[in-house]
Design a protein around this motif. Structure first.
Motif, short mmCIF file in Angstrom:
data_model
loop_
_atom_site.label_atom_id
_atom_site.label_comp_id
_atom_site.label_asym_id
_atom_site.label_seq_id
_atom_site.Cartn_x
_atom_site.Cartn_y
_atom_site.Cartn_z
N ALA A 1 -1.61 36.19 3.10
CA ALA A 1 -2.07 36.40 1.72
C ALA A 1 -2.66 37.79 1.55
O ALA A 1 -2.52 38.42 0.50
N LEU A 2 -3.33 38.29 2.59
CA LEU A 2 -3.89 39.64 2.54
C LEU A 2 -2.78 40.69 2.41
O LEU A 2 -2.93 41.69 1.71
N LEU A 3 -1.64 40.44 3.05
CA LEU A 3 -0.55 41.41 3.08
C LEU A 3 0.43 41.27 1.93
O LEU A 3 1.24 42.17 1.68
N GLN A 4 0.40 40.14 1.23
CA GLN A 4 1.44 39.80 0.28
C GLN A 4 1.64 40.85 -0.80
O GLN A 4 2.78 41.22 -1.13
N GLU B 1 0.89 44.13 -0.89
CA GLU B 1 1.32 45.46 -0.46
C GLU B 1 2.68 45.45 0.22
O GLU B 1 3.45 46.39 0.08
N ASP B 2 2.97 44.40 1.00
CA ASP B 2 4.21 44.39 1.77
C ASP B 2 4.70 42.94 1.91
O ASP B 2 4.46 42.29 2.93
N PRO B 3 5.39 42.41 0.90
CA PRO B 3 5.83 41.01 0.95
C PRO B 3 6.73 40.70 2.14
O PRO B 3 6.67 39.60 2.70
N THR B 4 7.56 41.67 2.55
CA THR B 4 8.47 41.41 3.67
C THR B 4 7.70 41.22 4.96
O THR B 4 7.96 40.27 5.72
N PHE B 5 6.77 42.10 5.22
CA PHE B 5 5.95 41.96 6.42
C PHE B 5 5.08 40.71 6.34
O PHE B 5 4.87 40.02 7.35
N SER C 1 7.06 37.83 7.51
CA SER C 1 7.21 37.82 8.96
C SER C 1 5.94 37.30 9.63
O SER C 1 6.00 36.50 10.58
N VAL C 2 4.79 37.73 9.12
CA VAL C 2 3.53 37.26 9.69
C VAL C 2 3.36 35.77 9.45
O VAL C 2 2.91 35.02 10.33
N ARG C 3 3.73 35.32 8.25
CA ARG C 3 3.61 33.89 7.94
C ARG C 3 4.46 33.05 8.88
O ARG C 3 4.02 32.02 9.40
N GLU C 4 5.68 33.49 9.15
CA GLU C 4 6.55 32.75 10.06
C GLU C 4 5.98 32.74 11.48
O GLU C 4 6.05 31.72 12.18
N ALA C 5 5.39 33.89 11.91
CA ALA C 5 4.82 33.95 13.25
C ALA C 5 3.60 33.04 13.37
O ALA C 5 3.43 32.32 14.37
#
Length: 628
Positions: free
Chosen positions: A559-562, A564-568, A571-575
């Protein structure tokens, strides 16, 4: 002025960082490590003196690492990467030696590694790295082609390239030396040969006799007697520079900054004597079977520095309200709890009141006591004996930040809310609004206290404040009106209504002896989430002497990254979701103060769970495999 301060302060602050994250090496511990290399016996020359020596006076810190290959193997297992980390280490290893494969092969990845940090005069701070090496006869054989060994005394020989490669200046100079302990040789490298000579005896004859204790993987240490001697004058020079520049820092004779001027004097005194207060400092990183821990311990010889004394007295004997964490809303990224006694911090609090008033008003002549009223309102909020709080911080699906806290202070919550109302009124007096707009480009008139409605009520006794996102102004004048037109008027165009600016809500609600503070674009909604029955979002076990703790939940990182960088973020959510606990086990940081044998210790401990390392390995795996 700032350039001069930076020139004086950067080296000193670097050393302060080292000393606050590092102690003299432990002695008498049995050798540790995962070495599988068999070292041939070496018969030392008569000139080889392996007598232990004290650290040179210029040495101010060391960094010691357990065998790199063993650490890479264990870390690869924790990350779920198998042997890929070891493979990456081996592939990168020659690059450290300018792609000199033979020289890289002499540095044994199954041996401990030591780094010496020392101060050259002149020249500043220097770094020398000591690698465990192959036995001398094997090292000589490995370097027999394309290298020559030049004696530099004491059995040590400088490694020089021959042939075509000798024309290229190497980035580092290395020496092969006999050494105490196991392995019986060290490869010592630095940018210049003169750097090596200053610390070679200590790196080859003393440190190898004192291996790291079992379980220690990285140890960052400071030699405090040397730090005091080396940087005492730097501290004095920086203190004098601060005194000379205080008028520039505090806007000359602005009377509203008198308290800040007094506090700056305490800062100067703290810089002047602060190093002498530190007796021992150490940081240890350990990669265990279940988690990674990083522990800091700083012991104090005294607390003469005023700001250090304030911190020690404010945190002594405090107990953070970890019980309140269970009441905070779920879904946060960070959860923290802390407690401080504010009486020792009174000089700093007075400074903050003066600074807040001085920054807003400057030295402007504010009529009718409006400036005094602002200072009184700020001081009223800070007039507490103790404060403790538990806070949740997160980001919603649109990337908006939110914070919900439960706060316990000396002032009863209803009175504290009344004090906030008084502060808002003081900030919105016309003269204060004009001063803030002129000095800070902030339009305080746009801040509003919002009454509740039937559709969106404010909880009983609460206070809701709206701070619009357009509170910052550029100070430009409004655009001029267009000139009057002559002749027939064109048909009027339908006006598109301008949407109202987004606002940040600040909501204060009393709850018995505690005060709810909710901040964000939907402060009321997040407070409702907190007050709705739910499992505890995080549990932080207590440890001895803790006055503060913080937990980070990996599940909330996407949610913090969503925004600025939805793609990354995906990837973090899947990890995180692929980890065994789905990101629900937090990394926890503790802040502690303890006393042992009459000595005060300030410390911290960071615990990173193995499940978080597994999620990190999922992200790193494609990078190590060369995948996009």
């Amino acid at each position: 002025m700032m350039a001069r301060l930076k020139a004086r302060s950067v080296p000193l602050l670097s050393v302060l960082f080292l000393t606050c994250t590092s102690a003299r090496p432990p002695v008498g511990q049995p050798p540790t490590g995962t070495s599988t290399t068999v070292h041939a016996p070496v018969v030392a020359m008569a000139t080889d003196d392996m007598t232990e020596v004290p650290p040179p006076g210029a040495l101010f810190a060391t960094v010691r690492l357990s065998p790199l290959q063993g650490m890479a193997e264990r870390l690869g297992q924790r990350l779920g990467l198998g042997d890929r980390l070891v493979t990456a280490l081996r592939e990168a290893h020659p690059g450290v030696f300018d792609d000199d494969e033979a020289l890289a092969a002499v540095a044994d990845l199954n041996a401990p590694l030591d780094v010496a940090l020392y101060k050259a005069n002149p020249g500043g701070e220097r770094t020398v790295v000591s690698y465990g090496a192959l036995a001398l006869d094997r090292a000589e054989a490995r370097l027999s082609d394309g290298h020559r060994l030049v004696s530099v005394g004491g059995g040590s020989r400088r490694v020089e390239r021959t042939g075509p490669e000798s024309e290229r200046a190497p980035a580092n100079t290395c020496e092969l030396s006999p050494a105490a302990g196991n392995p019986p040789a060290r490869l010592v490298c630095a940018e210049d040969r003169e750097h090596i000579a200053a610390v070679r005896p200590f790196l080859t004859r003393t440190l190898p006799r004192h291996p790291l204790a079992p379980g220690e993987d990285v140890v960052f240490e400071a030699l405090m007697d040397n730090v005091h001697a080396l940087y005492h004058q730097d501290a004095q020079d920086l203190a004098r520079e601060l005194l000379r520049e205080q008028d520039d820092i505090l806007e000359g004779s602005n009377p509203r900054l008198a308290g800040a001027r007094t506090w700056l004097q305490e800062l100067v005194e703290s810089v002047s004597v602060g190093l002498d207060d530190l007796d021992r400092a150490r940081v240890v990183a350990s990669l265990g079977e279940r988690d990674l821990t990083v522990t800091t311990d700083v012991s104090l010889a005294s607390a003469r520095a005023p700001l250090l004394r304030q911190l020690v007295d404010a945190s002594r004997g405090q107990h953070p309200p970890v019980d309140l964490l269970a009441r905070l809303p779920p879904g946060g990224l960070l959860y923290d709890a802390w407690a401080l006694s504010l009486d020792p911090l009174r000089p700093t609090l007075h400074m903050l009141a003066d600074l807040a008033t001085g920054l807003v008003l400057g030295d402007a002549n504010i009529p009718g006591g409006e400036g005094t009223g602002l200072h009184t309102a700020v001081s009223g909020l800070l007039a507490q004996d103790t404060v403790s709080a538990a806070t949740a911080t997160g980001w919603d699906d649109q990337g908006h930040h939110w914070t919900v806290s439960q706060v316990r202070v000396t002032t009863p919550p209803p009175q504290l809310i009344a004090n906030v109302r008084t502060l808002i009124s003081a900030l919105q007096r016309p003269a204060v609004v004009r001063a803030a707009r002129s000095r800070l480009q902030v339009d305080l008139a746009r801040v509003r206290v919002v009454p509740g409605t039937a559709a969106a009520p404010v909880p009983a006794g609460g206070l809701l404040v709206h701070i619009p996102d357009n509170i910052v102004v550029d100070g430009s004048t409004p655009p001029a009106r267009p000139p009057a037109r002559t002749g027939a008027r064109p048909p009027a165009r339908a006006r598109t209504p301008t949407p109202p600016p987004a606002v940040t809500e600040v909501l204060l609600v009393p709850d018995g002896a505690t005060l709810w503070v909710s901040w964000g674009h939907n402060a009321r909604g997040h407070l409702r989430d907190a007050q709705t029955a739910h499992p505890a979002p995080v549990v932080i076990p207590a440890v001895d002497g803790m006055y503060g703790a913080m937990a980070l939940l990996p599940a909330a990182v996407p949610a913090l990254l969503q925004r600025e960088d939805p793609t990354f973020a995906r990837s973090v959510r899947e990890a995180v979701q692929g980890a065994p606990d789905h990101g629900t086990t937090p990394a926890v940081l503790y802040l502690t103060q303890t006393t042992a044998g009459g000595t005060t210790h300030l410390g911290s401990q960071l615990r990173v769970p193995g499940t978080m390392l597994t999620a990190l390995g999922t992200l790193l795996g494609p990078l190590l495999s060369g995948s996009p």
